[in-house]
Design a protein around this motif. Structure first.
Motif: not given
Length: 269
Positions: A2-9, A14-18, A65-72
């Motif tokens: 499950l943690p691995r699945l969360n990481l992959r998602t 993050a990739y979709r967030a460019r 890191l703030v932008l990625m936290t907002q996105e994820l």
């Protein structure tokens, strides 16, 4: 699993967030700023380039890191993606820790990339002019980057906590940067008031008031140990650096524990 699945998602989000474009832009901005700043110093161009580059690096990665936290995380609640995510049979804290781990991995990975690029640029600039005190790009530089990594890890925990408790994603940006500015500057202000009491009236009371922040916030300003790399002197490292690192890591764990506690008690409409 499950943690691995969360990481992959998380990496897919993050990739979709460019994130790639964000990393590329950060690299271009860092190298451009460092290269241009070196042109303003006739005697120590490599030192000026490295100094400016480290400042830009700390600021850019804080924004990343703030932008990625907002996105994820923030978008997860803002767009109600949690209706799908939390339908899987796994605890809520696995979602939070998985997203935190993804942001931390992306940020620290980008830190290594930018640090290598900055070191290469400083080395190339140093080849064109022999300075009296050359920059140290060996162990001193690695220690400097490691301290920056601890700084960014703590800020990621702050952003994660704010993403859970905040009602709007913009508050994550404002809150994290507000925390960063205070935590990175109050130590220097206290030291200034200790050395020069003429800066403000009633400096003792003013210094005591600001000094109370030391009991509430980590001293992120002390994690900026770039002087050991700029001048190649390890003795410039703070004498209490083990306690400094330990306190920051404990603070990070405490913030994550608070974020997990808040998420467990969060009511979704």
């Amino acid at each position: 699993m499950l943690p691995r699945l969360n990481l992959r998602t998380s990496f897919q989000l993050a990739y979709r967030a460019r994130f790639g474009w964000l990393a590329t832009g950060s690299l271009v901005a860092l190298l451009s700023t460092a290269l241009l700043s070196a042109q303003f110093s006739g005697r120590q161009p490599a030192t000026v380039a490295l100094d400016t580059g480290l400042s830009v690096l700390r600021l850019l990665l804080s924004l990343v890191l703030v932008l990625m936290t907002q996105e994820l995380l923030s978008r997860e609640f803002d767009r109600r993606y949690f209706l799908n995510t939390l339908s899987y049979p796994h605890p809520r804290h696995s979602l939070l820790l998985g997203r935190f781990a993804a942001v931390a991995i992306l940020t620290l990975g980008l830190l290594l990339l930018l640090a290598v690029a900055l070191a290469l640029l400083a080395w190339l600039i140093g080849q064109g002019y022999a300075q009296a005190t050359p920059v140290a790009l060996g162990s001193q530089y690695l220690v400097t980057i490691a301290f920056i990594g601890v700084d960014l890890l703590l800020l990621t925990a702050v952003a994660s906590l704010l993403a859970v408790v905040a009602s709007t994603p913009s508050f994550v940006l404002l809150g994290t940067f507000g925390f960063m500015l205070v935590a990175r500057s109050f130590g220097a202000i206290v030291e200034l008031l200790t050395r020069n009491t003429a800066v403000v009236t009633d400096a003792e009371n003013y210094r005591s008031g600001i000094g109370l922040l030391g009991y509430l916030l980590p001293d992120l300003g002390a994690l900026d140990v770039r002087m050991i790399a700029l001048y190649g002197r390890m003795e410039l490292l703070p004498a209490d650096w083990p306690w400094l690192l330990l306190s920051c890591l404990v603070y990070t764990v405490g913030l994550l524990a608070m974020a997990v506690w808040a998420l467990q008690r969060k009511h979704f409409a």
